[in-house]
Design a protein around this motif. Sequence first.
Motif, PDB file in Angstrom:
ATOM      1  N   HIS A 132      31.753 101.563  11.590  1.00 24.97           N
ATOM      2  CA  HIS A 132      31.578 100.207  11.068  1.00 24.97           C
ATOM      3  C   HIS A 132      30.494  99.556  11.900  1.00 24.97           C
ATOM      4  O   HIS A 132      30.326  99.880  13.069  1.00 24.97           O
ATOM      5  N   ILE A 133      29.748  98.626  11.311  1.00 26.25           N
ATOM      6  CA  ILE A 133      28.660  97.992  12.043  1.00 26.25           C
ATOM      7  C   ILE A 133      29.178  97.050  13.117  1.00 26.25           C
ATOM      8  O   ILE A 133      28.702  97.020  14.236  1.00 26.25           O
ATOM      9  N   LEU A 134      30.195  96.287  12.755  1.00 25.73           N
ATOM     10  CA  LEU A 134      30.693  95.272  13.684  1.00 25.73           C
ATOM     11  C   LEU A 134      31.794  95.820  14.578  1.00 25.73           C
ATOM     12  O   LEU A 134      31.831  95.556  15.780  1.00 25.73           O
ATOM     13  N   ALA A 179      15.944  92.616   5.831  1.00 23.74           N
ATOM     14  CA  ALA A 179      16.424  91.261   6.105  1.00 23.74           C
ATOM     15  C   ALA A 179      17.824  91.275   6.712  1.00 23.74           C
ATOM     16  O   ALA A 179      18.299  90.272   7.218  1.00 23.74           O
ATOM     17  N   CYS A 180      18.472  92.426   6.647  1.00 23.69           N
ATOM     18  CA  CYS A 180      19.879  92.540   7.063  1.00 23.69           C
ATOM     19  C   CYS A 180      20.101  92.014   8.475  1.00 23.69           C
ATOM     20  O   CYS A 180      19.396  92.370   9.406  1.00 23.69           O
ATOM     21  N   ILE A 181      21.121  91.157   8.627  1.00 25.57           N
ATOM     22  CA  ILE A 181      21.457  90.663   9.956  1.00 25.57           C
ATOM     23  C   ILE A 181      22.713  91.359  10.497  1.00 25.57           C
ATOM     24  O   ILE A 181      23.334  90.872  11.438  1.00 25.57           O
ATOM     25  N   ARG A 182      23.078  92.481   9.876  1.00 20.73           N
ATOM     26  CA  ARG A 182      24.164  93.329  10.371  1.00 20.73           C
ATOM     27  C   ARG A 182      25.488  92.594  10.546  1.00 20.73           C
ATOM     28  O   ARG A 182      26.148  92.735  11.565  1.00 20.73           O
ATOM     29  N   CYS A 183      25.830  91.811   9.532  1.00 21.84           N
ATOM     30  CA  CYS A 183      27.071  91.054   9.651  1.00 21.84           C
ATOM     31  C   CYS A 183      28.271  91.904   9.272  1.00 21.84           C
ATOM     32  O   CYS A 183      29.378  91.636   9.681  1.00 21.84           O
ATOM     33  N   SER A 184      28.042  92.892   8.420  1.00 26.95           N
ATOM     34  CA  SER A 184      29.065  93.822   7.928  1.00 26.95           C
ATOM     35  C   SER A 184      29.936  93.250   6.804  1.00 26.95           C
ATOM     36  O   SER A 184      30.883  93.899   6.391  1.00 26.95           O
ATOM     37  N   ALA A 185      29.617  92.096   6.296  1.00 27.73           N
ATOM     38  CA  ALA A 185      30.400  91.544   5.183  1.00 27.73           C
ATOM     39  C   ALA A 185      30.385  92.477   3.976  1.00 27.73           C
ATOM     40  O   ALA A 185      31.390  92.644   3.281  1.00 27.73           O
ATOM     41  N   CYS A 186      29.233  93.126   3.753  1.00 27.38           N
ATOM     42  CA  CYS A 186      29.147  94.008   2.579  1.00 27.38           C
ATOM     43  C   CYS A 186      30.053  95.227   2.725  1.00 27.38           C
ATOM     44  O   CYS A 186      30.598  95.720   1.750  1.00 27.38           O
ATOM     45  N   LEU A 187      30.225  95.699   3.957  1.00 29.48           N
ATOM     46  CA  LEU A 187      31.139  96.822   4.175  1.00 29.48           C
ATOM     47  C   LEU A 187      32.568  96.393   3.845  1.00 29.48           C
ATOM     48  O   LEU A 187      33.319  97.103   3.184  1.00 29.48           O
ATOM     49  N   PRO A 236      27.535  99.598   1.960  1.00 25.86           N
ATOM     50  CA  PRO A 236      26.434  99.272   1.054  1.00 25.86           C
ATOM     51  C   PRO A 236      25.082  99.159   1.769  1.00 25.86           C
ATOM     52  O   PRO A 236      24.082  99.711   1.294  1.00 25.86           O
ATOM     53  N   ILE A 237      25.047  98.460   2.895  1.00 25.64           N
ATOM     54  CA  ILE A 237      23.760  98.332   3.573  1.00 25.64           C
ATOM     55  C   ILE A 237      23.298  99.706   4.058  1.00 25.64           C
ATOM     56  O   ILE A 237      22.112 100.035   3.982  1.00 25.64           O
ATOM     57  N   GLY A 238      24.243 100.517   4.510  1.00 24.70           N
ATOM     58  CA  GLY A 238      23.884 101.864   4.956  1.00 24.70           C
ATOM     59  C   GLY A 238      23.304 102.696   3.827  1.00 24.70           C
ATOM     60  O   GLY A 238      22.367 103.474   4.012  1.00 24.70           O
ATOM     61  N   VAL A 250      28.379  88.677  -1.320  1.00 29.53           N
ATOM     62  CA  VAL A 250      28.740  88.159   0.002  1.00 29.53           C
ATOM     63  C   VAL A 250      27.576  88.169   0.980  1.00 29.53           C
ATOM     64  O   VAL A 250      27.648  87.534   2.024  1.00 29.53           O
ATOM     65  N   CYS A 251      26.517  88.889   0.668  1.00 34.11           N
ATOM     66  CA  CYS A 251      25.442  89.042   1.653  1.00 34.11           C
ATOM     67  C   CYS A 251      24.847  87.685   2.040  1.00 34.11           C
ATOM     68  O   CYS A 251      24.353  86.959   1.188  1.00 34.11           O
ATOM     69  N   PRO A 252      24.887  87.335   3.335  1.00 30.17           N
ATOM     70  CA  PRO A 252      24.425  86.015   3.750  1.00 30.17           C
ATOM     71  C   PRO A 252      22.915  85.830   3.621  1.00 30.17           C
ATOM     72  O   PRO A 252      22.434  84.703   3.695  1.00 30.17           O
ATOM     73  N   VAL A 253      22.164  86.922   3.454  1.00 31.55           N
ATOM     74  CA  VAL A 253      20.721  86.774   3.269  1.00 31.55           C
ATOM     75  C   VAL A 253      20.299  87.273   1.890  1.00 31.55           C
ATOM     76  O   VAL A 253      19.132  87.558   1.642  1.00 31.55           O
ATOM     77  N   LYS A 254      21.289  87.368   0.997  1.00 28.00           N
ATOM     78  CA  LYS A 254      21.052  87.652  -0.418  1.00 28.00           C
ATOM     79  C   LYS A 254      20.265  88.939  -0.681  1.00 28.00           C
ATOM     80  O   LYS A 254      19.375  88.954  -1.530  1.00 28.00           O
ATOM     81  N   ILE A 255      20.568  89.976   0.051  1.00 28.38           N
ATOM     82  CA  ILE A 255      19.931  91.256  -0.253  1.00 28.38           C
ATOM     83  C   ILE A 255      20.555  91.793  -1.541  1.00 28.38           C
ATOM     84  O   ILE A 255      21.775  91.938  -1.630  1.00 28.38           O
ATOM     85  N   ASN A 256      19.720  92.072  -2.526  1.00 34.33           N
ATOM     86  CA  ASN A 256      20.225  92.573  -3.809  1.00 34.33           C
ATOM     87  C   ASN A 256      20.448  94.080  -3.669  1.00 34.33           C
ATOM     88  O   ASN A 256      19.628  94.907  -4.080  1.00 34.33           O
ATOM     89  N   ILE A 257      21.587  94.419  -3.088  1.00 33.07           N
ATOM     90  CA  ILE A 257      21.867  95.819  -2.764  1.00 33.07           C
ATOM     91  C   ILE A 257      21.918  96.699  -4.010  1.00 33.07           C
ATOM     92  O   ILE A 257      21.317  97.774  -4.026  1.00 33.07           O
ATOM     93  N   PRO A 258      22.591  96.267  -5.106  1.00 32.09           N
ATOM     94  CA  PRO A 258      22.576  97.124  -6.301  1.00 32.09           C
ATOM     95  C   PRO A 258      21.161  97.395  -6.805  1.00 32.09           C
ATOM     96  O   PRO A 258      20.845  98.513  -7.213  1.00 32.09           O
TER      97      PRO A 258
END
Lengths: 260, 499, 214
Positions: free
Chosen positions: B165-167, B325-333, B354-356, B385-393
């Motif tokens: 996990h990132i966090l 842009a990812c700030i590694r918050c891990s919310a997406c995980l 997802p970020i991974g 949930v991404c706090p910096v709105k990365i459009n992961i899909p």
Amino acid sequence: MRIGLFVTCVNDLMYPGTGQAVVTILERLGHTVEFPAAQTCCGQMHANSGYRAEALPLVRRFVDVFEGYEAVVAPSGSCVAMVRDSYPRLAEGDAALSARVAELAPRVYELSELLVDVLGVTELGAVFPHRVTYHTTCHGLRMLRLGDRPERLLRNVSGIDLVELPAADECCGFGGTFAVKNPDVSTAMLADKVRHVLDTDAEVLAAADNSCLAHISGGLGRLRTGVRSVHYAEILAATDGTLPPRTEPAPAAPTATPTD
Amino acid sequence: MTERRMLPLLPHGSGHLAPPQAFPRRAKVAVGDTQLRANIRRATHTIRDKRAHVVDEVDDWEELREAGRALKERVARHLPELLERFEQAATAAGATVHWARDAAEANRIVTELVRATGSDEVVKVKSMVTQEIELNDALERAGITAYETDLAELIVQLDRGEQSHILVPAIHYNRTEIREIFRREMPDTDDALTSDPAVLAEAARRHLRRKFLSTKVAVSGANFAVADTGTLVVLESEGNGRMCLTLPETLISVVGIEKIVPTFADLEVFLQLLPRSSTAERMNPYTSTWTGVREGDGPQDVHIVLLDNGRSATLADTVGRQALACIRCSACLNVCPVYERTGGIAYGSVYPGPIGAIISPQLTGVERNKSLPYASSLCGACYDVCPVKINIPEVLVHLRQTGVDGARERPSAERTAMRTLAWVMSDQRRYENALRAARTATGPIAGLLAGKRTPPGGPAGTLGHLPWPLSAWTVSRDAPLPARQSFRDWWRKTHGEAR
Amino acid sequence: MSTAREEIMTRLAIALRDVPADETADQVPVARDYRHAGESDPARLLDLLDERVSDYRAAVHRCTLDDLGATVTRLLTERGSGTLLVPHDVPEDWHAGYTGTVYRDSANFPYPLATLDETDSVLTGCAVAIAETGTLVLDSGLTQGRRAITLVPDHHICVVESEQVAATVPEALARLDGTRPLTFISGPSATSDIEFNRVEGVHGPRHLDVILLP
Ligand code: SF4
């Protein structure tokens, strides 16, 4: 209003009852529905699997077929999301196509959007005295932001016992080719969805996407749960409290011989 | 398309970024691990609800997200000048700035810096980037011992395990397992050690106290690097970060080049987005900022290693670059239904979830990491949930496309199928013939397959078992069969020939 | 042979060939439509800070400057602290009445780490407090000393004066100098590393007393 029906390839082949339900509802409301026979598939599976070049002709085709309509309706959250969300991206680099997509896409509606937002109706005179639970499919929920439109329509169905599905916003695990590329994870997700459906004690599971439903009902069926899955349009079309029987496959079936 | 052809000019990164086997195989193992499933499920559900609660409390969340996204876009588009500005300011404040093209170069720089101090041990603040470049292994080969001081990293290190996990890299362990690891690996514990989290935290405190007070060199990462002032920023909870950043004589920070923010004031956005998204707190217990060397306060020998390792190659992709842009918050995980069922180790990268699935293949190049872009059902929960709105899909689909395009010339059954299908779908007659064929063929096929069309006891119009590759479907699901009458046939019958 | 720096800069230039050469960083639009200001009434701000700091399970105390010495002495006595460390510029009034040993730490005469480790409590002021997030910010300025002293002792008493309280994070950052070493403190040290459950008390001070002055 001249409404073009995009029935979607999955519904055309597998779930014609859903398309029939949409026609029934709209005609009951006094609208003219047209089904342009040249339509095929929106290209979602191609695009989402990375086959942009293969998806592009299908984008063109969709635009050719539907751009003449005031409104286009499809009983599928994910196909509408494909048109509204992915078409602009796929058309990038082709200015003419981009312009046509930009012009058409906002007029392509998921059924509940057409009914609630465009036609302004939530009461359809449907009767369905059964216990029903509703699964909010991901593309309807997060890409189209359907919100509670389908549930608002369902709540007005006479006799219905609409029960909330726990964790309704969680993905069922279908995800197009994900279901076969990652079958173990997909199944693990499906197991939770099935558990939540069973927790509601519902007779019927409804959703806005037959592809997700094929997956969930495949799991419900495998476990012999006896829960039926239908597109919510079929409930909205019911006026005598019943659903048409599940369609039997085309040719006369050889008798089932339980050999194993 | 022609744009993308220039990419091979830019070298990709290396390190702990790609699974040795494809994701589905590793996922199969993870999905079958009942203890793992229970641990991850419990942890992700706990944090999900907390995050939702603490985000709901902020009425300008969407405005903050948009500002965060836009600031990161500003950084991405103007990285060279901002990096230069950062270097200048940090140098003026007394730090030494180093540049590393890849993992090996960064490891070499850090190893030499530690050697120059004469120390054979370092204390480490939790840092994703040093895990990415596998710095601990490199230090070990040079005879230098690295002590992880973050509780979760400490657990993983003591167990010689992998981060998941990132966090919270030890999220896959429950308290009982952690207690066993401490009991086994910490010299100063006895059987009185319980699995109460407070007791375990206390044990970690005692275990690391001497190290903090005596170690001369610390290694950190940074959450943000402020271009205008040359300031580095670390957010943490336990105080191990403060220990490492303040007490040693030498501080070496490895920082990915994408960590830049333009100005100190811009932190006002990220200091609101990050804590609520990661630990679901209004603010994390400790945030430290430092700018070069401050006489009489903190380390007097300060080094910053700016790392590329595939980031410039990622930046070259105009769709994929948003992943930086990812700030590694891990919310997406924490909200990901796939991650919830597999945990992080299945992804085979320090960046799971997802970020991974979007950053790992971009850092290594998609060719080296083909399966991760498919490790998603595209449900979109991560984007929400991404706090910096990365459009992961969007990036996932784009990377699938990159993989498919990159393999254009090689034969593949999937491509043949996709092409055939597209060919069929792009013509009405072909399409209608195919519908008809599908309907008439399935009866006999169904008859041939175990002699049954409807599984005994199963619902009508379904199939229980299909041969490979469709068996991947029927392994857990009955398959629907084409209807007796297609929609278009019904329409013709009831509404006449369509236009 | 080019240096790593040159090569990375070249790579970035290639990667960013879609960015117009004359575009500057400031031209990339950033909408700052989020809230900057918050509560402005000093009494309500103090109440909000009180509530939010308490949420982290730090202890909050209210008193006037006149009672400060007595309050600090009471807190130290309750904890049984025999040694107190203060930055040299903390007024003696802040701990008037305390009878334990007081170490006054300064840049010229810093105590060794071993002494900090044996010290029971540390008393400081702060630079800014953020009401909405319950955060204290120390910048090594007046009454705060160097960073190590608020880290190593297990008990930190921090005095906040009313005019130091900002409502929001943006307001707080506007009052701070980014080039000073800053420590943002929100409650006692904690971890969520075991099953995502927060427990207080790891490496930083496990006990945080915050005294709010009107
Ligand atoms: S992609 Fe977004 S949600 Fe995921 S870790 Fe990065 S910042 Fe957080």
